[in-house]
Design an enzyme around this catalytic site. Structure first.
Site, PDB file in Angstrom:
ATOM      1  N   ARG A 240     -80.659  50.636 -24.914  1.00 46.09           N
ATOM      2  CA  ARG A 240     -80.712  49.287 -24.397  1.00 46.09           C
ATOM      3  C   ARG A 240     -79.434  49.063 -23.450  1.00 46.09           C
ATOM      4  NH1 ARG A 240     -85.297  49.421 -25.366  1.00 46.09           N
ATOM      5  NH2 ARG A 240     -86.499  47.795 -26.634  1.00 46.09           N
ATOM      6  N   GLU A 269     -79.836  43.494 -18.256  1.00 44.89           N
ATOM      7  CA  GLU A 269     -81.262  43.611 -18.678  1.00 44.89           C
ATOM      8  C   GLU A 269     -82.195  42.990 -17.426  1.00 44.89           C
ATOM      9  OE1 GLU A 269     -82.218  45.107 -23.017  1.00 44.89           O
ATOM     10  OE2 GLU A 269     -81.461  43.147 -22.997  1.00 44.89           O
ATOM     11  N   HIS A 293     -84.641  51.090 -16.056  1.00 54.32           N
ATOM     12  CA  HIS A 293     -85.274  50.840 -17.454  1.00 54.32           C
ATOM     13  C   HIS A 293     -86.751  51.581 -17.432  1.00 54.32           C
ATOM     14  CE1 HIS A 293     -85.620  48.604 -21.608  1.00 54.32           C
ATOM     15  NE2 HIS A 293     -85.916  50.160 -21.890  1.00 54.32           N
TER      16      HIS A 293
END
Length: 349
Positions: A240, A269, A293
């Site tokens: 992450r 993110e 991602h």
């Protein structure tokens, strides 16, 4: 409006283009499916307040949303990590949380970690940019060092990290690993040398982050840690984004504390935001490779994660146990005590 015989499943968010796989599974189980496009917790509350189940990919299903749910029985995560779900809040409300075991994308993430490492170490993007600009010289990528004999460090040593270790060993690298939840003999049993966190930072030529995002791992890699790494080292994060402090990483890359980085996520993110813009300073640097991602992605993996999450919901809402519960043990403890009270003031049964 739902009926007593047809319960509703809300997909809070997804970026798969359609929900055909999920719809076929859930409607076959007699359930009604609603697909939403939530980016905030308020969006989740509006879309899923009266849902019997919620499936989420990136959208935060936090304590506030969980407190607003009136009849939810299960929250299913598209994926393995459950950092977007307040599991403790769900447990207090008697709501089951499920995930997808990491083997759904184990090979994909391990391959992607090695791809980022190899691209950074072999200066693939540097060569590509130079060649497209008309510079045909092997020297444009210098310096490049041989991989064989170098030390690859792994932060966390679960199934995916173990798959990375196997790939690194095939390239002749020495593998060390730090995982506070694994005994040293278990690390050694999978072909890596156990290391302390300090040793990991100081000895790794390539450091691959594959830890879950928790309160303890948020910004675990910051300025003090980056300054302790070798100036020739490469950082790879296929976990992450918020595990790494982006501001500190920018300074490390710009000022030469470390040589390069390969990131499959960044701290903000972007997939969790609406109207995201690429203003992160890391995008201005040539010694960082950033992918969206995407480490988990293959057509096969995407099909598996969608199928599994939908089947978990169908199992729970039709009275069967899930295959991958996250909080079943905690729920068992809660359910032996007083019945939790729902947001509407009634007992949750």
């Amino acid at each position: 409006m739902t009926t007593q015989t047809q319960r509703t499943v809300v997909i809070a968010d997804h970026d798969y283009g359609d929900v055909d796989i999920e719809r076929a599974i859930l409607e076959d189980a007699g359930l009604r499916l609603v697909a939403a496009d939530c980016r905030t917790e308020d969006d989740v509350i509006e879309a899923a307040r009266d849902a019997d189940a919620v499936i989420a990919q990136y959208a935060t299903v936090g304590a506030r949303a969980i407190g607003a749910f009136t009849r939810c029985q299960v929250i299913a995560r598209y994926g393995t990590g459950v950092d977007i779900v307040d599991v403790d809040a769900a447990t207090r409300r008697g709501i089951l949380v499920t995930n997808v075991p990491s083997d759904w994308c184990e090979d994909e993430v391990a391959d992607h970690a090695m791809a980022l490492l190899l691209a950074a170490a072999r200066k693939v993007c540097v060569y590509d940019r130079a060649t497209r600009a008309g510079t045909w010289r092997w020297q444009s990528g210098a310096p490049i060092h041989r991989l064989r004999g170098r030390t690859l460090g792994l932060l966390a040593f679960g199934a995916i990290a173990q798959a990375v270790a196997a790939r690194a060993q095939a390239f002749g690298m020495l593998v060390i690993a730090h995982d506070p939840y694994l005994a040293a003999e278990d690390v050694a049993a999978h072909g890596a040398q156990p290391a302390s966190f300090d040793e990991l930072l100081e000895h790794s030529d390539y450091l691959v982050v594959q830890a879950p995002l928790t309160e303890d791992t948020h910004h675990l890699i910051g300025e003090p840690e980056l300054r302790r790494m070798k100036p020739t080292s490469i950082l790879v994060n296929t976990a992450r984004g918020p595990i790494v402090d982006d501001a500190a990483l920018y300074a490390a890359l710009a000022e030469g504390w470390i040589a390069a980085a390969g990131l499959d996520d960044i701290e903000e993110e972007p997939a969790k935001q609406r109207n995201w813009a690429p203003v992160n300073p890391l995008f201005t640097l040539d010694n960082v490779i950033i992918t969206p991602h995407a480490a988990y992605y293959s057509d096969e993996a995407i099909h598996t994660v969608r199928d599994f999450a939908a089947h978990e919901v169908a199992r729970v809402l039709t009275g069967r146990p899930p295959l991958s519960p996250v909080n079943a043990a905690q729920l068992a403890v809660v359910r032996t005590g007083p019945s939790p009270v729902g947001a509407d003031g009634g007992e949750r049964v």
